[in-house]
Write an enzyme that holds these catalytic residues in place. Structure first.
Site, PDB file in Angstrom:
ATOM      1  N   ARG A 123      27.445  56.639  73.875  1.00  0.00           N
ATOM      2  CA  ARG A 123      28.679  57.094  74.500  1.00  0.00           C
ATOM      3  C   ARG A 123      29.404  55.908  75.124  1.00  0.00           C
ATOM      4  O   ARG A 123      28.766  55.029  75.690  1.00  0.00           O
ATOM      5  CB  ARG A 123      28.353  58.127  75.602  1.00  0.00           C
ATOM      6  CG  ARG A 123      28.016  59.479  75.059  1.00  0.00           C
ATOM      7  CD  ARG A 123      27.460  60.411  76.101  1.00  0.00           C
ATOM      8  NE  ARG A 123      28.122  60.360  77.411  1.00  0.00           N
ATOM      9  CZ  ARG A 123      27.839  61.192  78.419  1.00  0.00           C
ATOM     10  NH1 ARG A 123      26.919  62.139  78.260  1.00  0.00           N
ATOM     11  NH2 ARG A 123      28.456  61.089  79.564  1.00  0.00           N
ATOM     12  N   ARG A 147      31.194  68.759  90.516  1.00  0.00           N
ATOM     13  CA  ARG A 147      30.971  67.348  90.816  1.00  0.00           C
ATOM     14  C   ARG A 147      31.702  66.909  92.074  1.00  0.00           C
ATOM     15  O   ARG A 147      31.607  65.745  92.456  1.00  0.00           O
ATOM     16  CB  ARG A 147      31.459  66.492  89.645  1.00  0.00           C
ATOM     17  CG  ARG A 147      30.374  66.179  88.612  1.00  0.00           C
ATOM     18  CD  ARG A 147      31.049  65.453  87.473  1.00  0.00           C
ATOM     19  NE  ARG A 147      30.239  64.503  86.793  1.00  0.00           N
ATOM     20  CZ  ARG A 147      29.653  64.728  85.615  1.00  0.00           C
ATOM     21  NH1 ARG A 147      29.700  65.912  85.061  1.00  0.00           N
ATOM     22  NH2 ARG A 147      28.996  63.767  85.013  1.00  0.00           N
ATOM     23  N   ARG A 184      30.007  55.047  87.334  1.00  0.00           N
ATOM     24  CA  ARG A 184      29.664  56.484  87.366  1.00  0.00           C
ATOM     25  C   ARG A 184      28.651  56.767  88.476  1.00  0.00           C
ATOM     26  O   ARG A 184      28.696  57.812  89.115  1.00  0.00           O
ATOM     27  CB  ARG A 184      29.101  56.917  86.006  1.00  0.00           C
ATOM     28  CG  ARG A 184      30.200  57.061  84.949  1.00  0.00           C
ATOM     29  CD  ARG A 184      29.629  57.144  83.564  1.00  0.00           C
ATOM     30  NE  ARG A 184      28.920  58.379  83.309  1.00  0.00           N
ATOM     31  CZ  ARG A 184      27.944  58.505  82.407  1.00  0.00           C
ATOM     32  NH1 ARG A 184      27.566  57.461  81.692  1.00  0.00           N
ATOM     33  NH2 ARG A 184      27.365  59.656  82.221  1.00  0.00           N
ATOM     34  N   ARG A 204      20.289  55.275  75.930  1.00  0.00           N
ATOM     35  CA  ARG A 204      20.568  56.649  75.478  1.00  0.00           C
ATOM     36  C   ARG A 204      21.504  56.687  74.270  1.00  0.00           C
ATOM     37  O   ARG A 204      22.527  56.006  74.242  1.00  0.00           O
ATOM     38  CB  ARG A 204      21.228  57.409  76.637  1.00  0.00           C
ATOM     39  CG  ARG A 204      21.685  58.799  76.275  1.00  0.00           C
ATOM     40  CD  ARG A 204      21.893  59.631  77.492  1.00  0.00           C
ATOM     41  NE  ARG A 204      23.209  59.475  78.082  1.00  0.00           N
ATOM     42  CZ  ARG A 204      23.689  60.273  79.031  1.00  0.00           C
ATOM     43  NH1 ARG A 204      22.937  61.250  79.515  1.00  0.00           N
ATOM     44  NH2 ARG A 204      24.880  60.081  79.532  1.00  0.00           N
ATOM     45  N   LYS A 228      19.740  66.302  82.768  1.00  0.00           N
ATOM     46  CA  LYS A 228      20.316  67.644  82.901  1.00  0.00           C
ATOM     47  C   LYS A 228      20.551  68.283  81.530  1.00  0.00           C
ATOM     48  O   LYS A 228      20.194  69.434  81.312  1.00  0.00           O
ATOM     49  CB  LYS A 228      21.668  67.596  83.646  1.00  0.00           C
ATOM     50  CG  LYS A 228      21.577  67.089  85.066  1.00  0.00           C
ATOM     51  CD  LYS A 228      22.918  67.247  85.790  1.00  0.00           C
ATOM     52  CE  LYS A 228      24.055  66.418  85.225  1.00  0.00           C
ATOM     53  NZ  LYS A 228      23.903  64.957  85.391  1.00  0.00           N
TER      54      LYS A 228
END
Ligand code: AMP
Length: 218
Positions: A160, A88, A171, A127, A13
């Site tokens: 992160r 969300r 998550r 990532r 996204k």
């Protein structure tokens, strides 16, 4: 253009939102980025949000709705926006629908990016994010490691806290239980568009533009 980017963590996204925001010269409003900035600055919001984010949980609806209301009603968003990471929950989606009504935004689309769970886990574990400009890189495909400089701006690349494996699992559960029902809300409103996210960044961007064109959004 008013566009919402929807999908599980790691579907791309942020990457696609940045490309679209540059192309259409409208702001990329990422609720995750807004929260990370608040955490880095040590504001009251940041201090409250940090523990919730590190645990892979959702920041309370009233806090998020207030944050998004402030941005969308400000002059920066008056010519359009790419909203990334919000809503969300169904509660947030209903509050956003009301905000759009108040702000006189009748025409918007929700772009849903679809990626398999195996690919999401692979992407999130490799990532890295730039501390300076928020750009995303992969240790698998971009030849970078944590601590190395951002190829674009030289900022520090870091993993992160919520991309650590135990948090990623949580998550994804939160996405499945609380966020995925929001898609049905937008399908019922007839504003949802879906793009396959299992492709190169460039191809996905091209396909998004095709979808927007056929929806007469560009
Ligand atoms: P993101 O960068 O979009 O993956 O967001 C990172 C984290 O920020 C999420 O895991 C949540 O803890 C928090 N967050 C971002 N957007 C929202 C939202 N709309 N509602 C609740 N929490 C959010």
């Amino acid at each position: 253009m008013q566009l919402l980017l929807f999908g599980a963590p790691g579907v791309g996204k942020g990457t696609q939102a940045k490309l679209l925001a540059d192309e259409f010269r409208i702001p990329h409003v990422s609720t995750g980025d807004l929260l990370r900035t608040a955490v880095a600055k040590g504001t009251k919001l940041g201090r409250k949000a940090k523990a919730v984010m590190d645990a892979g949980k959702l920041v309370p609806d009233d806090v998020m709705i207030g944050l998004v209301r402030d941005v969308l009603s400000s002059p920066v968003a008056s010519k359009g926006f790419i909203l990334d990471g919000f809503p969300r929950t169904l509660n947030q989606a209903q509050a956003l629908a009301q905000m759009f009504e108040e702000l006189g935004i009748p025409d918007y689309r929700v772009l849903n990016i679809e990626v398999s769970s195996e690919e999401i886990i692979r992407r999130l574990s490799s990532r890295l994010m730039c501390r300076n400009d928020g750009k995303i890189y992969s240790t698998e495909t971009d030849g970078v490691t944590a601590g190395s400089p951002c190829p674009d701006c030289g900022g520090e690349l870091y993993q992160r806290d919520d991309d650590k494996p135990e948090t990623v699992r949580h998550r994804l559960e939160v996405y499945c239980n609380q966020t995925s029902p929001v898609l049905k809300f937008y399908e019922d409103l007839g504003v949802e568009l879906t793009v396959n996210g299992m492709d190169t960044v460039e191809n996905i961007h091209r396909n998004i533009n095709r979808l927007l064109q056929s929806a007469e959004m560009r």
